[in-house]
Design an enzyme around this catalytic site. Structure first.
Site, PDB file in Angstrom:
ATOM      1  N   ASP A 184      91.372   5.281  39.300  1.00 21.55           N
ATOM      2  CA  ASP A 184      92.619   5.240  40.059  1.00 21.55           C
ATOM      3  C   ASP A 184      93.729   6.033  39.370  1.00 21.55           C
ATOM      4  O   ASP A 184      93.874   5.966  38.138  1.00 21.55           O
ATOM      5  CB  ASP A 184      93.035   3.759  40.159  1.00 21.55           C
ATOM      6  CG  ASP A 184      94.269   3.546  40.991  1.00 21.55           C
ATOM      7  OD1 ASP A 184      94.186   3.760  42.210  1.00 21.55           O
ATOM      8  OD2 ASP A 184      95.317   3.171  40.420  1.00 21.55           O
ATOM      9  N   GLU A 246      90.853  10.114  41.145  1.00 21.14           N
ATOM     10  CA  GLU A 246      91.945  10.250  42.117  1.00 21.14           C
ATOM     11  C   GLU A 246      93.043  11.078  41.458  1.00 21.14           C
ATOM     12  O   GLU A 246      93.758  10.598  40.587  1.00 21.14           O
ATOM     13  CB  GLU A 246      92.487   8.880  42.530  1.00 21.14           C
ATOM     14  CG  GLU A 246      93.489   9.012  43.659  1.00 21.14           C
ATOM     15  CD  GLU A 246      94.430   7.813  43.805  1.00 21.14           C
ATOM     16  OE1 GLU A 246      94.918   7.577  44.910  1.00 21.14           O
ATOM     17  OE2 GLU A 246      94.709   7.131  42.795  1.00 21.14           O
TER      18      GLU A 246
HETATM   19  C1  GLC Z   1      96.196   4.625  43.770  1.00 19.29           C
HETATM   20  C2  GLC Z   1      95.693   3.634  44.782  1.00 19.29           C
HETATM   21  C3  GLC Z   1      96.857   2.981  45.427  1.00 19.29           C
HETATM   22  C4  GLC Z   1      97.660   2.257  44.380  1.00 19.29           C
HETATM   23  C5  GLC Z   1      98.053   3.199  43.229  1.00 19.29           C
HETATM   24  C6  GLC Z   1      98.529   2.429  42.036  1.00 19.29           C
HETATM   25  O1  GLC Z   1      96.907   5.667  44.343  1.00 19.29           O
HETATM   26  O2  GLC Z   1      94.844   4.266  45.697  1.00 19.29           O
HETATM   27  O3  GLC Z   1      96.473   2.085  46.448  1.00 19.29           O
HETATM   28  O4  GLC Z   1      98.820   1.718  44.952  1.00 19.29           O
HETATM   29  O5  GLC Z   1      96.970   3.969  42.799  1.00 19.29           O
HETATM   30  O6  GLC Z   1      97.469   1.795  41.384  1.00 19.29           O
END
Ligand code: GLC
Length: 482
Positions: A184, A246
């Site tokens: 994440d 991500e």
């Molecule tokens: C990522 C997740 C999101 C979350 C953020 C903080 O972007 O996909 O849902 O709010 O990280 O952890």
């Protein structure tokens, strides 16, 4: 590797299936429907965070990295899920949140040195969901860094103990049979050690991954030059487990992340699906770069149907499912669920809840079979037919999804190339096939000379009778002769 051409199905556990009647989805609910995921032809299931959490950000504010949120079940429930998944030939990928912990994690008091502190807000950095990145800790009067909500304190990955703790947690899950991780918010893992201000924006608009201030170039608050050192340690700890990152960067700029990761999400594509020209650029960039994971939808952004527009959603679904490399399908994409509005007080609770509505299993059951009582979230807009109603309908989005996934085997692993095609259309050639879609309202000429027998799948059954034309809002996959 198993993931190279895999469709990976994202389960938002809260919204998948409730088995204990509390209106919130749970792990036994996921286990109960793994056969649905396998029957789509997906190769893996990615579970949104399952860890104990005060739920300021539904599981992305973790208070214990090596346990299961009681509302979702127990470690034994997870073990049962993994065993059933493996029986069905599905891998299990966990969402792992390395960037921050909940401020209610025991470390926040017991190990303040795991976090980033200052006596006063140290710079102009902005949090993803608005406001300063510096939160005041009432107990100490000092300020801690938070890239997201104030309840999510950023970890200091330059502290070796943090690295040890976090890689240890990942190994804990691997020992339980987990096959990989979706990492994440990786671009926020490490920031400028001198905490320099982000300068005023000059060079390019960012990918709109969050609500952060677009007047700044976020060059110091993200993507620190030494971030790769942390990724090397993560890779060393997990062996050849799948690592998906991500990262909110144009795909070509995310390349350094691929030195340690297997895949990064192609967010250029996610944000471009409503615009054929941008989508062509995003697909070309992905094919050139490799290591891209195509995303139909996820829990953070408008659903595919809403981003692509209802008339084009099927064509875009066919296109994205025909591209090389891993494809990420969010629960409900296979039904054609679009964004919904929330009822009453739910409306203002979370700007992302309209993308997280409960799954629709059977229209003959209360709450479409999601729960025996009121679900935690109630959509107010019309929703598409449920799984049981779409399953045997050859014209359904579910059938299109299943057929497009099955076709991936025939398309193979070739990256392929974007063909030149009429305005408003998109065409990719790979694996001896042409995939062509028409996102404009008028018929367009085929990008290749084809006969009707060569069409193997249509975005709408019956559309492609004449393969010299790509029908408006439609498209097809055709086998090239010779
Ligand atoms: C990522 C997740 C999101 C979350 C953020 C903080 O972007 O996909 O849902 O709010 O990280 O952890």
């Amino acid at each position: 590797m198993w993931w190279e051409q895999a469709v990976i199905y994202q389960v938002y556990v809260r919204s998948f299936q409730d088995t204990d009647g509390d209106g919130v989805g749970d792990l036994p609910g996921v286990t109960a429907h793994l056969d649905h995921i396998a029957s789509l032809g997906a190769k893996a299931v990615w579970l949104s965070p399952i860890y104990p959490s005060p739920n300021a950000d539904f599981g992305y504010d973790v208070s214990d990295f090596t346990d299961v949120e009681p509302v979702f079940g127990t470690l034994a429930d997870l073990d049962a899920l993994v065993a059933r998944a493996h029986q069905l030939g599905l891998k299990v990928v966990l969402d792992f949140v390395p960037c921050h912990t909940s401020t209610e994690h025991a470390w926040f008091r017991e190990h303040p040195e795991y976090y980033v502190w200052a006596d006063a807000p140290a710079n102009n950095w902005r949090a993803a969901f608005g406001g300063s990145s510096w939160g005041r800790d009432e107990q100490s009067g000092r300020y801690y860094l938070h890239s997201f909500f104030p309840e999510q304190a950023d970890l200091n990955w330059r502290n070796p103990e943090v690295r040890e703790q976090m890689t240890g947690a990942m190994r804990f899950w691997l020992d339980r049979g987990i096959d990989g991780f979706r990492l994440d918010a990786l671009d926020r893992l490490m920031k400028d050690p001198d905490l320099r201000d982000d300068p005023p924006a000059t060079h390019r608009p960012e990918l709109p991954g969050d609500a952060a201030d677009l007047e700044l170039d976020h060059i110091h608050s993200r993507n620190a030059p030494d971030l790769g050192s942390a990724l090397i340690e993560i890779r060393a700890a997990v062996g050849d487990a799948l690592l998906v990152g991500e990262v909110y960067l144009p795909i070509a700029e995310a390349v350094p992340y691929l030195e340690s990761l297997d895949v990064v999400f192609n967010f250029e594509e996610l944000f471009a699906v409503g615009d054929p020209d941008r989508l062509r650029d995003a697909i070309e960039a992905g094919l050139r770069t490799g290591g891209q994971g195509w995303v139909l939808s996820n829990h953070d952004f408008s659903r595919l149907v809403t981003r692509a527009g209802v008339p084009n959603a099927r064509a875009v679904t066919l296109l994205l499912l025909s591209l090389p490399g891993p494809v990420f399908l969010f629960q409900g994409d296979e039904l054609g669920i679009g964004d919904t509005r929330m009822k009453g007080p739910e409306q203002d609770r979370n700007h992302r809840d309209p993308f997280r509505t409960p799954m629709l299993w059977d229209d003959n059951e209360p709450h479409a079979g999601f729960s025996t009582r009121d679900p935690w979230l109630t959509p107010s807009d019309p929703v598409p037919p449920a799984v049981a109603q779409q399953r045997d309908d050859p014209a359904s989005v579910l059938s299109l999804t299943r057929n497009a996934i099955a076709l991936r085997e025939r398309l193979g692993a070739e990256q392929g190339r974007v063909l030149s095609s009429a305005p408003g259309t998109l065409a990719v050639e790979r694996g001896g096939h042409v995939i062509a879609v028409n996102l404009s309202g008028s018929p367009a000429p085929s990008p290749a000379p084809l006969a009707s027998g060569q069409i193997v799948l249509e975005a709408r059954p019956g559309d492609g009778a004449d393969p010299s034309v790509i029908p408006p809002h439609g498209g097809w996959v055709a086998k090239l002769s010779g």
